[in-house]
Write a protein that holds these residues in place. Sequence first.
Motif, short mmCIF file in Angstrom:
data_model
loop_
_atom_site.label_atom_id
_atom_site.label_comp_id
_atom_site.label_asym_id
_atom_site.label_seq_id
_atom_site.Cartn_x
_atom_site.Cartn_y
_atom_site.Cartn_z
N GLU A 1 12.86 10.85 7.19
CA GLU A 1 13.06 10.09 8.24
C GLU A 1 11.71 9.25 8.99
O GLU A 1 11.91 8.54 9.62
CB GLU A 1 13.93 10.59 9.30
N ARG A 2 10.61 10.01 8.70
CA ARG A 2 9.21 9.46 9.42
C ARG A 2 8.38 8.44 8.60
O ARG A 2 7.44 7.95 9.23
CB ARG A 2 8.44 10.65 9.69
N THR A 3 9.15 8.62 7.13
CA THR A 3 8.19 7.57 6.56
C THR A 3 8.57 6.11 6.68
O THR A 3 9.74 5.76 7.04
CB THR A 3 8.67 7.84 4.76
N LYS A 4 7.39 5.42 6.69
CA LYS A 4 7.53 4.07 7.03
C LYS A 4 8.45 3.29 5.77
O LYS A 4 8.05 3.56 4.58
CB LYS A 4 6.22 3.29 7.00
N ALA A 5 9.37 2.15 5.99
CA ALA A 5 10.26 1.74 5.37
C ALA A 5 9.17 0.88 4.21
O ALA A 5 9.61 1.12 2.90
CB ALA A 5 10.86 0.55 5.78
N GLY A 6 8.06 0.25 4.47
CA GLY A 6 7.44 -0.10 3.43
C GLY A 6 6.94 0.75 2.32
O GLY A 6 6.76 0.31 1.22
N GLU A 7 6.57 1.82 2.55
CA GLU A 7 6.10 2.90 1.65
C GLU A 7 7.31 3.04 0.78
O GLU A 7 7.06 3.10 -0.37
CB GLU A 7 5.59 4.00 2.20
N ILE A 8 8.39 3.24 1.22
CA ILE A 8 9.45 3.58 0.45
C ILE A 8 9.84 2.39 -0.61
O ILE A 8 10.24 2.63 -1.49
CB ILE A 8 10.70 3.96 1.09
N GLY B 1 14.48 -4.61 -5.42
CA GLY B 1 13.97 -5.37 -4.32
C GLY B 1 14.34 -5.09 -2.93
O GLY B 1 14.88 -4.13 -2.69
N ARG B 2 13.78 -5.78 -2.04
CA ARG B 2 13.75 -5.53 -0.55
C ARG B 2 15.02 -5.30 -0.06
O ARG B 2 15.26 -4.34 0.70
CB ARG B 2 12.90 -6.66 0.12
N GLY B 3 16.11 -6.28 -0.30
CA GLY B 3 17.36 -6.29 0.27
C GLY B 3 18.01 -4.82 0.01
O GLY B 3 18.37 -4.32 0.78
N HIS B 4 18.18 -4.71 -1.43
CA HIS B 4 18.82 -3.55 -2.07
C HIS B 4 18.01 -2.23 -1.45
O HIS B 4 18.58 -1.18 -1.18
CB HIS B 4 19.09 -3.49 -3.30
N GLY B 5 16.80 -2.43 -1.68
CA GLY B 5 15.71 -1.41 -1.24
C GLY B 5 15.83 -0.73 0.36
O GLY B 5 16.10 0.33 0.63
N MET B 6 16.28 -1.87 1.07
CA MET B 6 16.58 -1.40 2.66
C MET B 6 17.91 -0.66 2.81
O MET B 6 17.75 0.28 3.54
CB MET B 6 16.68 -2.65 3.39
N ALA B 7 18.73 -0.68 1.89
CA ALA B 7 20.11 0.12 1.97
C ALA B 7 19.43 1.36 1.78
O ALA B 7 19.95 2.48 2.34
CB ALA B 7 21.03 -0.55 1.02
N ILE B 8 18.74 1.88 0.50
CA ILE B 8 18.46 2.97 0.30
C ILE B 8 17.55 3.75 1.30
O ILE B 8 17.35 4.87 1.65
CB ILE B 8 17.53 3.00 -1.39
N VAL B 9 16.59 2.78 2.00
CA VAL B 9 15.60 3.37 3.12
C VAL B 9 16.48 3.78 4.25
O VAL B 9 16.19 4.58 4.84
CB VAL B 9 14.99 2.29 3.57
N HIS B 10 17.59 3.10 4.55
CA HIS B 10 18.56 3.41 5.66
C HIS B 10 18.72 4.93 5.28
O HIS B 10 18.87 5.79 6.28
CB HIS B 10 19.72 2.33 5.71
N VAL B 11 19.39 5.06 4.28
CA VAL B 11 20.04 6.36 3.71
C VAL B 11 18.87 7.50 3.72
O VAL B 11 19.36 8.55 4.34
CB VAL B 11 20.80 6.41 2.35
N ILE B 12 17.80 7.15 3.36
CA ILE B 12 16.75 8.26 3.31
C ILE B 12 16.43 8.46 4.73
O ILE B 12 16.18 9.79 5.14
CB ILE B 12 15.53 7.73 2.57
N LYS B 13 16.26 7.69 5.66
CA LYS B 13 15.86 7.78 6.83
C LYS B 13 17.04 8.28 7.94
O LYS B 13 16.76 8.91 8.83
CB LYS B 13 15.16 6.63 7.48
N ASN B 14 18.14 7.94 7.71
CA ASN B 14 19.37 7.90 8.65
C ASN B 14 20.52 8.85 8.09
O ASN B 14 21.48 9.10 8.81
CB ASN B 14 19.65 6.85 9.31
N GLY B 15 20.39 9.08 6.78
CA GLY B 15 21.67 9.69 6.08
C GLY B 15 22.80 8.57 5.90
O GLY B 15 22.51 7.48 5.93
#
Length: 95
Positions: A32-39, A50-64
């Motif tokens: 949850e503390r990892t910066k989105a850019g690193e993920i 890519g970024r769009g689909h990656g942001m969905a994974i970032v959300h789940v990694i950081k927020n459940g």
Amino acid sequence: MSFQAYLDAVEDKTGLTPRQLVDAAAAKGFGERTKAGEILEWLQADYGIGRGHGMAIVHVIKNGAEIGTKHVGTSGTHRDESETLWLDGKATKPA
């Protein structure tokens, strides 16, 4: 495209369920503390996501698996059926 559809598309591209990607991220020390850019860099380098689909994974990694209710049950293009995302793969998703 719904939030769930983004996760399903990532599964199609990688062959891994969202939960498997979350587990792989945890094994790398991402949370949850990892910066989105690193993920996003990791997802692009290792899986070609890519970024769009990656942001969905970032959300789940950081927020459940929980998402906001703004689009749940609406008729818009970003609608989701539930405020809880299914992370265990399309094949096991309840009907």
